[in-house]
Design a protein around this motif. Structure first.
Motif, PDB file in Angstrom:
ATOM      1  N   ILE A  23      -2.824 -14.636  11.691  1.00  0.00           N
ATOM      2  CA  ILE A  23      -3.543 -13.666  12.498  1.00  0.00           C
ATOM      3  C   ILE A  23      -4.164 -12.608  11.593  1.00  0.00           C
ATOM      4  O   ILE A  23      -3.434 -11.876  10.917  1.00  0.00           O
ATOM      5  CB  ILE A  23      -2.592 -13.012  13.518  1.00  0.00           C
ATOM      6  N   PRO A  24      -5.493 -12.513  11.589  1.00  0.00           N
ATOM      7  CA  PRO A  24      -6.127 -11.471  10.780  1.00  0.00           C
ATOM      8  C   PRO A  24      -5.801 -10.087  11.342  1.00  0.00           C
ATOM      9  O   PRO A  24      -5.476  -9.938  12.526  1.00  0.00           O
ATOM     10  CB  PRO A  24      -7.620 -11.787  10.875  1.00  0.00           C
ATOM     11  N   GLY A  25      -5.891  -9.078  10.506  1.00  0.00           N
ATOM     12  CA  GLY A  25      -5.495  -7.727  10.879  1.00  0.00           C
ATOM     13  C   GLY A  25      -6.176  -7.193  12.116  1.00  0.00           C
ATOM     14  O   GLY A  25      -5.533  -6.595  12.976  1.00  0.00           O
ATOM     15  N   ASP A  26      -7.486  -7.400  12.253  1.00  0.00           N
ATOM     16  CA  ASP A  26      -8.185  -6.847  13.417  1.00  0.00           C
ATOM     17  C   ASP A  26      -7.708  -7.491  14.715  1.00  0.00           C
ATOM     18  O   ASP A  26      -7.551  -6.820  15.738  1.00  0.00           O
ATOM     19  CB  ASP A  26      -9.701  -6.967  13.254  1.00  0.00           C
ATOM     20  N   ARG A  36      -2.126  -0.618  13.516  1.00  0.00           N
ATOM     21  CA  ARG A  36      -3.432  -0.289  12.968  1.00  0.00           C
ATOM     22  C   ARG A  36      -3.797  -1.279  11.882  1.00  0.00           C
ATOM     23  O   ARG A  36      -2.950  -1.666  11.080  1.00  0.00           O
ATOM     24  CB  ARG A  36      -3.367   1.127  12.375  1.00  0.00           C
ATOM     25  N   SER A  37      -5.052  -1.654  11.845  1.00  0.00           N
ATOM     26  CA  SER A  37      -5.574  -2.539  10.811  1.00  0.00           C
ATOM     27  C   SER A  37      -6.619  -1.764  10.020  1.00  0.00           C
ATOM     28  O   SER A  37      -7.531  -1.181  10.600  1.00  0.00           O
ATOM     29  CB  SER A  37      -6.210  -3.769  11.469  1.00  0.00           C
ATOM     30  N   LEU A  38      -6.436  -1.729   8.704  1.00  0.00           N
ATOM     31  CA  LEU A  38      -7.342  -0.981   7.831  1.00  0.00           C
ATOM     32  C   LEU A  38      -7.828  -1.859   6.682  1.00  0.00           C
ATOM     33  O   LEU A  38      -7.099  -2.737   6.217  1.00  0.00           O
ATOM     34  CB  LEU A  38      -6.612   0.219   7.220  1.00  0.00           C
ATOM     35  N   PRO A  39      -9.023  -1.579   6.182  1.00  0.00           N
ATOM     36  CA  PRO A  39      -9.453  -2.254   4.962  1.00  0.00           C
ATOM     37  C   PRO A  39      -8.514  -1.875   3.807  1.00  0.00           C
ATOM     38  O   PRO A  39      -7.961  -0.771   3.779  1.00  0.00           O
ATOM     39  CB  PRO A  39     -10.858  -1.701   4.719  1.00  0.00           C
ATOM     40  N   ASP A  40      -8.345  -2.771   2.852  1.00  0.00           N
ATOM     41  CA  ASP A  40      -7.440  -2.536   1.726  1.00  0.00           C
ATOM     42  C   ASP A  40      -7.678  -1.190   1.053  1.00  0.00           C
ATOM     43  O   ASP A  40      -6.741  -0.479   0.717  1.00  0.00           O
ATOM     44  CB  ASP A  40      -7.573  -3.647   0.681  1.00  0.00           C
ATOM     45  N   GLY A  41      -8.934  -0.830   0.865  1.00  0.00           N
ATOM     46  CA  GLY A  41      -9.270   0.401   0.156  1.00  0.00           C
ATOM     47  C   GLY A  41      -8.855   1.678   0.887  1.00  0.00           C
ATOM     48  O   GLY A  41      -8.763   2.734   0.269  1.00  0.00           O
ATOM     49  N   LEU A  43      -6.007   1.789   2.954  1.00  0.00           N
ATOM     50  CA  LEU A  43      -4.595   1.719   3.328  1.00  0.00           C
ATOM     51  C   LEU A  43      -3.740   2.771   2.626  1.00  0.00           C
ATOM     52  O   LEU A  43      -2.984   3.499   3.270  1.00  0.00           O
ATOM     53  CB  LEU A  43      -4.034   0.319   3.052  1.00  0.00           C
ATOM     54  N   GLU A  44      -3.858   2.880   1.322  1.00  0.00           N
ATOM     55  CA  GLU A  44      -3.004   3.794   0.564  1.00  0.00           C
ATOM     56  C   GLU A  44      -3.169   5.241   1.028  1.00  0.00           C
ATOM     57  O   GLU A  44      -2.188   5.954   1.257  1.00  0.00           O
ATOM     58  CB  GLU A  44      -3.287   3.679  -0.927  1.00  0.00           C
ATOM     59  N   GLY A  45      -4.395   5.691   1.180  1.00  0.00           N
ATOM     60  CA  GLY A  45      -4.639   7.057   1.625  1.00  0.00           C
ATOM     61  C   GLY A  45      -4.128   7.316   3.030  1.00  0.00           C
ATOM     62  O   GLY A  45      -3.543   8.365   3.319  1.00  0.00           O
ATOM     63  N   PHE A  46      -4.330   6.341   3.910  1.00  0.00           N
ATOM     64  CA  PHE A  46      -3.853   6.476   5.285  1.00  0.00           C
ATOM     65  C   PHE A  46      -2.332   6.601   5.321  1.00  0.00           C
ATOM     66  O   PHE A  46      -1.793   7.489   5.984  1.00  0.00           O
ATOM     67  CB  PHE A  46      -4.310   5.282   6.125  1.00  0.00           C
ATOM     68  N   VAL A  47      -1.654   5.725   4.597  1.00  0.00           N
ATOM     69  CA  VAL A  47      -0.187   5.745   4.581  1.00  0.00           C
ATOM     70  C   VAL A  47       0.325   7.047   3.979  1.00  0.00           C
ATOM     71  O   VAL A  47       1.266   7.657   4.498  1.00  0.00           O
ATOM     72  CB  VAL A  47       0.374   4.513   3.828  1.00  0.00           C
ATOM     73  N   GLU A  48      -0.294   7.493   2.898  1.00  0.00           N
ATOM     74  CA  GLU A  48       0.143   8.737   2.265  1.00  0.00           C
ATOM     75  C   GLU A  48      -0.015   9.928   3.218  1.00  0.00           C
ATOM     76  O   GLU A  48       0.891  10.746   3.366  1.00  0.00           O
ATOM     77  CB  GLU A  48      -0.644   8.986   0.981  1.00  0.00           C
ATOM     78  N   ASN A  49      -1.155  10.007   3.897  1.00  0.00           N
ATOM     79  CA  ASN A  49      -1.381  11.106   4.848  1.00  0.00           C
ATOM     80  C   ASN A  49      -0.400  11.048   6.011  1.00  0.00           C
ATOM     81  O   ASN A  49       0.148  12.082   6.423  1.00  0.00           O
ATOM     82  CB  ASN A  49      -2.819  11.076   5.373  1.00  0.00           C
ATOM     83  N   LEU A  50      -0.171   9.869   6.539  1.00  0.00           N
ATOM     84  CA  LEU A  50       0.763   9.725   7.660  1.00  0.00           C
ATOM     85  C   LEU A  50       2.187  10.079   7.233  1.00  0.00           C
ATOM     86  O   LEU A  50       2.893  10.807   7.940  1.00  0.00           O
ATOM     87  CB  LEU A  50       0.713   8.300   8.228  1.00  0.00           C
ATOM     88  N   ALA A  51       2.603   9.592   6.080  1.00  0.00           N
ATOM     89  CA  ALA A  51       3.959   9.883   5.595  1.00  0.00           C
ATOM     90  C   ALA A  51       4.145  11.372   5.350  1.00  0.00           C
ATOM     91  O   ALA A  51       5.196  11.942   5.695  1.00  0.00           O
ATOM     92  CB  ALA A  51       4.247   9.091   4.320  1.00  0.00           C
TER      93      ALA A  51
END
Length: 127
Positions: A23-26, A36-41, A43-51
């Motif tokens: 199953i693709p992310g979208d 949530r499905s995010l482009p690889d580029g 992901l890191e920023g999103f996770v850091e902000n959420l954490a």
């Protein structure tokens, strides 16, 4: 299996359980399989902000909120145990062991295409 239909509905849960698909992310996001499905580029920023945001909240409030959400959304433990027992029993059956062996021979549990596209390879076993 007690959790999946609650997330995405019966039909989609059966499709994901039986269909040899990756199953693709979208699509996983639309099904409710992932939040949530995010482009690889991104992901890191999103996770850091959420954490960082979550870490700023009172830990007891986080714990209590999670507990109430779990009570409202997860099946009780007594539903999970029998399913786990059935899953383990099915894995031990000779037919399942033969399929697992074929997957292992093709690279299952090693970095590579079988791990990356497991649904596809599971679907190829009966052919």
């Amino acid at each position: 299996m007690a959790r999946l239909p609650r997330l995405m509905g019966r039909g989609r849960a059966l499709k994901c359980s039986w269909g040899p698909i990756d199953i693709p992310g979208d699509l996983a996001e639309r099904y409710g399989y992932v939040n949530r499905s995010l482009p690889d580029g991104e992901l890191e920023g999103f996770v850091e902000n959420l954490a960082t945001r979550i870490a700023s909240f009172d830990k007891r409030a986080i714990s209590e909120t999670k507990r109430f959400v779990d009570v409202a959304s997860l099946p009780p433990d007594y539903e999970i145990a029998p399913e786990w027992d059935v899953c383990l029993a099915s894995i031990m059956r000779p037919v399942a062991q033969a399929r697992i062996k074929k997957l292992m021979e093709r690279g299952f549990h090693k970095p590579g295409d079988v791990e990356n596209r497991l649904g596809y390879y599971v679907g190829q076993l009966g052919r």
